[in-house]
Motif scaffolding. Structure first.
Motif, PDB file in Angstrom:
ATOM      1  N   GLY A  75       0.919  -1.155  -0.015  1.00  0.00           N
ATOM      2  CA  GLY A  75      -0.073   0.185  -0.071  1.00  0.00           C
ATOM      3  C   GLY A  75       0.870   1.300   0.092  1.00  0.00           C
ATOM      4  N   GLU A  76       0.564   2.337  -0.455  1.00  0.00           N
ATOM      5  CA  GLU A  76       1.194   3.502  -0.344  1.00  0.00           C
ATOM      6  C   GLU A  76       0.357   4.923  -0.131  1.00  0.00           C
ATOM      7  OE1 GLU A  76       3.517   3.323  -4.816  1.00  0.00           O
ATOM      8  OE2 GLU A  76       1.907   4.508  -4.588  1.00  0.00           O
ATOM      9  N   ALA A  77       0.844   5.358   1.083  1.00  0.00           N
ATOM     10  CA  ALA A  77       0.187   6.529   1.600  1.00  0.00           C
ATOM     11  C   ALA A  77       0.860   7.732   1.546  1.00  0.00           C
ATOM     12  CB  ALA A  77       0.200   6.487   3.200  1.00  0.00           C
ATOM     13  N   VAL A  78       0.545   8.663   0.709  1.00  0.00           N
ATOM     14  CA  VAL A  78       1.355   9.666   0.266  1.00  0.00           C
ATOM     15  C   VAL A  78       0.481  11.111   0.950  1.00  0.00           C
ATOM     16  CG1 VAL A  78       2.044  11.116  -1.817  1.00  0.00           C
ATOM     17  CG2 VAL A  78       1.534   8.536  -1.873  1.00  0.00           C
ATOM     18  N   LEU A  79       1.475  11.843   1.523  1.00  0.00           N
ATOM     19  CA  LEU A  79       1.026  13.341   1.788  1.00  0.00           C
ATOM     20  C   LEU A  79       1.582  14.259   0.998  1.00  0.00           C
ATOM     21  CD1 LEU A  79       2.527  12.431   5.337  1.00  0.00           C
ATOM     22  CD2 LEU A  79       0.322  13.366   5.273  1.00  0.00           C
ATOM     23  N   LEU A  80       0.800  15.538   0.801  1.00  0.00           N
ATOM     24  CA  LEU A  80       1.282  16.526  -0.152  1.00  0.00           C
ATOM     25  C   LEU A  80       1.673  17.455   0.441  1.00  0.00           C
ATOM     26  CD1 LEU A  80      -2.193  16.393  -2.478  1.00  0.00           C
ATOM     27  CD2 LEU A  80      -0.076  14.878  -2.404  1.00  0.00           C
ATOM     28  N   ALA A  81       2.846  17.917  -0.243  1.00  0.00           N
ATOM     29  CA  ALA A  81       3.631  19.120   0.049  1.00  0.00           C
ATOM     30  C   ALA A  81       3.741  20.048  -0.911  1.00  0.00           C
ATOM     31  CB  ALA A  81       5.021  18.816   0.603  1.00  0.00           C
ATOM     32  N   SER A  82       3.674  21.518  -0.626  1.00  0.00           N
ATOM     33  CA  SER A  82       3.888  22.433  -1.880  1.00  0.00           C
ATOM     34  C   SER A  82       4.907  22.991  -1.818  1.00  0.00           C
ATOM     35  CB  SER A  82       2.670  23.266  -1.816  1.00  0.00           C
ATOM     36  OG  SER A  82       2.746  23.987  -0.527  1.00  0.00           O
ATOM     37  N   ASN A  83       5.779  22.571  -0.630  1.00  0.00           N
ATOM     38  CA  ASN A  83       7.236  23.318  -0.459  1.00  0.00           C
ATOM     39  C   ASN A  83       7.994  22.306   0.221  1.00  0.00           C
ATOM     40  OD1 ASN A  83       6.942  24.341   2.152  1.00  0.00           O
ATOM     41  ND2 ASN A  83       5.652  25.679   1.245  1.00  0.00           N
ATOM     42  N   ASN A  84       9.311  22.977   0.038  1.00  0.00           N
ATOM     43  CA  ASN A  84      10.271  22.061   1.062  1.00  0.00           C
ATOM     44  C   ASN A  84      10.185  21.892   2.443  1.00  0.00           C
ATOM     45  OD1 ASN A  84      12.457  20.066   0.213  1.00  0.00           O
ATOM     46  ND2 ASN A  84      13.653  21.204   1.376  1.00  0.00           N
ATOM     47  N   ASP A  85       9.828  23.033   3.007  1.00  0.00           N
ATOM     48  CA  ASP A  85       9.818  22.919   4.198  1.00  0.00           C
ATOM     49  C   ASP A  85       8.510  22.368   4.736  1.00  0.00           C
ATOM     50  OD1 ASP A  85      11.740  24.738   4.490  1.00  0.00           O
ATOM     51  OD2 ASP A  85      10.472  26.675   4.940  1.00  0.00           O
ATOM     52  N   THR A  86       7.344  22.527   4.019  1.00  0.00           N
ATOM     53  CA  THR A  86       6.286  21.479   4.272  1.00  0.00           C
ATOM     54  C   THR A  86       6.664  20.177   4.237  1.00  0.00           C
ATOM     55  OG1 THR A  86       4.811  23.077   3.344  1.00  0.00           O
ATOM     56  CG2 THR A  86       3.782  21.150   3.802  1.00  0.00           C
ATOM     57  N   LYS A  87       7.210  19.947   3.327  1.00  0.00           N
ATOM     58  CA  LYS A  87       7.709  18.360   3.090  1.00  0.00           C
ATOM     59  C   LYS A  87       8.468  17.842   4.569  1.00  0.00           C
ATOM     60  CE  LYS A  87      11.376  16.429   1.151  1.00  0.00           C
ATOM     61  NZ  LYS A  87      12.482  16.475  -0.170  1.00  0.00           N
ATOM     62  N   GLU A  88       9.476  18.606   4.940  1.00  0.00           N
ATOM     63  CA  GLU A  88      10.083  18.397   6.063  1.00  0.00           C
ATOM     64  C   GLU A  88       9.218  18.058   7.215  1.00  0.00           C
ATOM     65  OE1 GLU A  88      13.269  17.405   6.084  1.00  0.00           O
ATOM     66  OE2 GLU A  88      13.386  17.589   3.900  1.00  0.00           O
ATOM     67  N   GLU A  89       8.369  19.123   7.377  1.00  0.00           N
ATOM     68  CA  GLU A  89       7.264  19.060   8.581  1.00  0.00           C
ATOM     69  C   GLU A  89       6.603  17.764   8.628  1.00  0.00           C
ATOM     70  OE1 GLU A  89       5.040  22.517   8.878  1.00  0.00           O
ATOM     71  OE2 GLU A  89       3.929  21.646  10.688  1.00  0.00           O
ATOM     72  N   LEU A  90       6.025  17.379   7.255  1.00  0.00           N
ATOM     73  CA  LEU A  90       5.159  16.223   7.393  1.00  0.00           C
ATOM     74  C   LEU A  90       6.198  14.886   7.581  1.00  0.00           C
ATOM     75  CD1 LEU A  90       3.072  17.237   3.947  1.00  0.00           C
ATOM     76  CD2 LEU A  90       2.419  17.267   6.384  1.00  0.00           C
ATOM     77  N   PHE A  91       7.275  15.000   7.161  1.00  0.00           N
ATOM     78  CA  PHE A  91       7.941  13.839   7.344  1.00  0.00           C
ATOM     79  C   PHE A  91       8.195  13.844   8.772  1.00  0.00           C
ATOM     80  CE2 PHE A  91       9.772  13.066   3.305  1.00  0.00           C
ATOM     81  CZ  PHE A  91       9.590  11.731   3.230  1.00  0.00           C
ATOM     82  N   GLU A  92       8.385  14.832   9.445  1.00  0.00           N
ATOM     83  CA  GLU A  92       8.772  14.851  10.982  1.00  0.00           C
ATOM     84  C   GLU A  92       7.592  14.426  11.694  1.00  0.00           C
ATOM     85  OE1 GLU A  92      10.220  18.129  14.259  1.00  0.00           O
ATOM     86  OE2 GLU A  92      10.802  18.229  11.952  1.00  0.00           O
ATOM     87  N   ARG A  93       6.515  15.073  11.294  1.00  0.00           N
ATOM     88  CA  ARG A  93       5.115  14.955  12.151  1.00  0.00           C
ATOM     89  C   ARG A  93       4.679  13.542  11.928  1.00  0.00           C
ATOM     90  NH1 ARG A  93       1.402  18.562  14.766  1.00  0.00           N
ATOM     91  NH2 ARG A  93       2.766  20.263  13.882  1.00  0.00           N
ATOM     92  N   TYR A  94       4.242  13.297  10.720  1.00  0.00           N
ATOM     93  CA  TYR A  94       3.462  12.014  10.513  1.00  0.00           C
ATOM     94  C   TYR A  94       4.211  10.744   9.937  1.00  0.00           C
ATOM     95  CZ  TYR A  94      -0.221  15.670  10.570  1.00  0.00           C
ATOM     96  OH  TYR A  94      -0.904  16.635  11.149  1.00  0.00           O
ATOM     97  N   ILE A  95       5.466  11.015   9.559  1.00  0.00           N
ATOM     98  CA  ILE A  95       6.076   9.841   8.948  1.00  0.00           C
ATOM     99  C   ILE A  95       6.909   9.322  10.178  1.00  0.00           C
ATOM    100  CG2 ILE A  95       7.472   8.740   7.174  1.00  0.00           C
ATOM    101  CD1 ILE A  95       5.919  10.426   5.258  1.00  0.00           C
TER     102      ILE A  95
END
Length: 793
Positions: free
Chosen positions: A392-412
């Motif tokens: 299965g694949e679960a994907v979060l969406l980020a519109s910029n690099n900072d958000t990407k980092e935050e999503l990794f940290e918080r949810y992954i």
DNA sequence: ATAGCGCGAATATAGACAGCATGTC
DNA sequence: CTATATTCGCGCTAT
């Protein structure tokens, strides 16, 4: 470990499991067995969704049954109760009987007691305990599904207290709790004196990642290119990418409107990937969806579904939801855009899960609040269909690099939050302390506190005096409202207190209802109970509103705007239906309609016109919070009045900005509360019992008074009853003697007409050779046209 | 005069258990 | 610092 190697299960179960393809237990399941689930040991299993939690519960329950005991499986949602029932019924061939008990699906109590396994919602179990269902004492195993929901502010305490009560009633009760992976699983195990199985293991690999730019970056370091077209829309690109591989997607968004618009747009993507056969099936499905309800929501959904997409939220009726969920499981619908309903609900696995919105508007927070890690994990856990997808694949969406980092940290990489008991809140304790006293678990303050010692709250708050102080506040409240009596140290429930507890009412709702009804009793004066004084204005006016009966001759479905139908009408003591709807709408048990910007003015005006009908005193306009609540209760009450005034569903939906599911929900709640009001009125010898019963019946059937006789016939709802009435058939007796051609003309469809005649007890229901009466048919048509022309309000 | 257009401002925002009496694939 | 989709309202322009 092989299923056939398990001991203590009913004969044949192990073989059956192997037949299902279970060659070996999953590691968490095996660990649970090692810890003794099949030997009656308490076990807390904190494992990811879709990693075989249910089988752990089944092993516990089946072994309990094999030892001659009975089991109870507690679920958080009614929809899950039927899902689990269906799942457990496969054990019936090995002699294990299954029953369900929820608010809307009630089996006879005695019959339920004869079942080996009962599935019920936590509220229902609480209610069964309060009402002293005898079989509850004989349980040997209880399973609490999704136990992390004790964290929920409203409903968590119910599960917490109910488990404490069950364990108090039977000290040998085996307790099995299933939880998502949470931050403090050991603490939960500690609370339940249970062995802990805490694992991240999943049967199918779950690849989690964040999409940013033109690729998904997975947590394992791999990447997958998913090019975003010039429009910059990530979601359609990801859905399209999954479709290329033949998979379906689930998109989580943060509002109903977003779900609907996303589904509309995604229909453009899925529409290109359909086979001709699928198009045909989808058109049929769309037609079924349109048939469910005649509302804009229903139409919009059908439009999406024709193209292979769908939206899913609580505004949909349950029929809509079932249709969509089933078609998605059958892979006919390729993508669902959903609000969190779907994350917590029935099993709808998908190849890819896209968490598009990870923040949600929260007025208390004062803006957009990030979702809890636990909640996002629940969504992501829907990815991957066991046995169908390689992973299965679960994907979060980020519109910029900072958000990407935050999503990794918080949810992954982030741990889910610890579960925290919400028991020490006044609303929760109000209900549960009264119930605790009423059903004899405690009868002194010390007893109560000692009982509360068995809760998760106690485990988490050692040395904290908050629970004690809230307990005192609540006891004073219950005392002041005469739900309990205090004689020295002894606390007992009053008669009315017992009733309130058994009716499953929030004591505050009960107090409001009693207050309102007594208020309406008017000047008989003998019952001054927390009275806030009579309604302002001329007392004669209380029965002087327009009854609307004169409108009926012209257009029975005319707008009920100016109508205050008082039900039985002539009694000066009587209260209007609107007054009662408003009364129940303002209790804490009713989730009120939201006041939109223009609404404030509209309903202030409405209030001005109909204030005399309302029970109790209108709060001061300067008390902003109370006044606003009063108005939104009025809005809710007006919706119920419309429903009971036969206003078409589509108009109600449009006028109040709600979906068919919301209408059903409000109507349901109103029925329940009005029933409670009727019982309270009866018990307190109030004169308005009849008016309450009438208002309840009208909400139940969604009709005006004169149709109540007809809707008593099975198969006759608000629409058919009105058509029959228009054709001159006004009562069941009329229906039994009416000209068949008239009946057929009014009802259309031979089969419907026959069924209805059969249900009303007519001797010769056959419609063979009967032709529809033209007048009756026309009456029906005109009514529908009249309905349509009302649209431009 | 007016339909049509562009653009900033305004607007709105998830979910869902319970009673009772009957009836249901 | 961080929402966002959609509608509303206004001023403007082309007809």
């Amino acid at each position: 470990m092989k299923p056939t190697e398990l001991s203590g299960l009913p004969a044949g179960v192990g073989e059956h499991l192997e037949g299902e393809g279970v060659e070996a237990l999953y590691p968490p399941q095996a660990e649970a067995v090692e810890r003794g689930v099949t030997d009656g040991e308490n076990v807390v299993a904190a494992v990811p969704t879709a990693s075989g939690k249910t089988l752990i519960a089944e092993l516990a329950m089946l072994s309990a049954v094999e030892r001659g005991g009975t089991a109870l499986y507690i679920v958080p949602l009614r929809a899950l109760a039927s899902e689990k029932r269906a799942e457990f019924e496969r054990w019936e061939e090995y002699g294990v009987t299954v029953g369900v008990s929820t608010g809307n699906y009630e089996s006879d109590g005695e019959w339920l007691g004869s079942r080996d396994v009962v599935v019920a919602t936590s509220e229902k179990v609480d209610s069964l305990v309060r009402n002293g269902a005898p079989w509850i004492d004989d349980l040997s195993c209880v399973v609490a599904d999704e136990v992390h929901l004790v964290d929920d502010r409203e409903r968590g305490p119910t599960l917490e207290v109910t488990l404490a009560k069950l364990r108090r009633l039977n000290h040998d009760l085996q307790t099995v709790a299933l939880s998502a992976t949470v931050g403090n699983a050991p603490e939960i195990a500690d609370w339940l004196d249970a062995e802990l199985v805490d694992s991240d293991w999943r049967p199918i690999d779950l690849k989690t990642g964040v999409h940013f730019g033109n690729a998904i970056n997975f947590a394992d370091g791999s990447q997958r290119k998913v090019r975003v077209d010039s429009g910059g829309k990530q979601t359609p690109a990801l859905v399209d990418d999954t479709l290329d591989e033949g998979g379906s997607s689930l998109v989580f968004v943060n509002s109903r409107r977003n779900a609907e618009s996303a589904a509309g747009r995604l229909g453009g993507v899925t529409g290109d990937h359909l086979t001709d056969a699928e198009r045909v099936e989808l058109r049929e499905l769309a037609a079924d969806i349109r048939d469910v309800s005649d509302t804009a929501t229903s139409d919009d959904l059908a439009d999406c579904v024709e193209r292979g997409a769908a939206f899913h939220h609580a505004g949909l009726s349950s029929e809509h939801r079932d249709l969509v969920e089933d078609a998605f499981r059958d892979r006919l619908i390729k993508v669902i855009a959903a609000t969190p309903t779907l994350a917590a609900g029935v099993n709808t696995p998908s190849r890819r899960v896209i968490v598009r919105d990870w923040r949600r508007y929260d007025p208390e927070f004062g803006g957009m609040k990030p979702l809890d890690t636990l909640e996002v994990h629940q969504m992501m856990g829907r990815a991957g269909r066991p046995g169908l997808d390689p992973y299965g694949e679960a994907v979060l969406l980020a519109s910029n690099n900072d958000t990407k980092e935050e999503l990794f940290e918080r949810y992954i990489h982030g741990e889910p939050e610890p579960v925290r008991s919400k028991l020490a809140a006044e609303p929760a304790l109000r209900t549960h302390l009264l119930a605790t006293v009423a059903s004899g678990f405690a009868n002194t303050r010390e007893d109560i506190l000692e009982f509360l010692d068995n809760t998760l709250y106690a485990v988490q708050s050692a040395g904290n005096a908050q629970l004690e102080s809230v307990t005192d506040t609540v006891l004073n409240y219950l005392d002041a409202n005469e739900f309990v009596d205090r004689d020295g140290d002894t606390i007992t429930a009053t008669e009315i207190g017992h009733t309130v507890s058994r009716l499953y009412l929030d004591p505050m709702s009960a107090a409001a209802i009693i207050d309102g009804l007594r208020d309406a009793e008017g000047d008989d004066g003998s019952r001054e109970y927390g009275s806030r004084g009579a309604v302002d204005g001329d007392p004669d006016e209380s029965s002087g509103f327009v009854t609307g009966n004169d409108l009926l001759d012209d257009d029975p479905l005319a707008d009920t705007e100016a109508e205050g139908d008082a039900g039985t009408g002539d009694d000066a003591d009587d209260v209007s239906a609107l007054g009662l709807y408003h009364l129940v709408s303002r209790t804490p048990d009713m989730y009120q309609l939201y006041l939109k910007s223009g609404d404030r003015e509209t309903y202030e005006e409405e209030l001005f016109e109909r204030e005399t009908e309302l029970l109790g005193r209108t709060p001061s306009e300067y008390d902003d919070v109370a006044f606003e609540e009063w108005l939104s209760a009025l809005k809710t009450a007006r919706m119920l009045e419309d429903w009971a005034g036969e206003v078409d569903e589509s108009r109600i939906a449009e006028r109040y900005g709600v979906g068919p599911g919301d209408i059903r929900g409000k109507v349901d709640t109103a029925q329940w509360l009005l029933n409670a009001a009727e019982r309270l009125a009866g018990e307190l010898d109030l004169s308005n019992v009849v008016a309450v019963r009438e208002a309840k019946k009208r909400v139940e059937d969604g009709v005006r008074e004169e149709l109540l006789d007809l809707t008593g016939v099975r198969g006759v709802g608000r629409k058919r009853a009105r058509r029959l009435f228009e054709a001159g058939i006004e009562t069941r007796a009329d229906l039994r003697n009416a000209d068949k051609s008239v009946v057929l003309g009014a009802l259309r469809g031979e089969k419907t007409a026959e069924t209805v005649l059969e249900n009303v007890g007519r001797e010769d229901p056959s419609m063979e050779g009967v032709t529809a009466d033209a007048d009756a048919k026309r009456a029906g048509r005109e009514e529908e046209e009249g309905q349509a022309s009302l649209g431009d309000f």
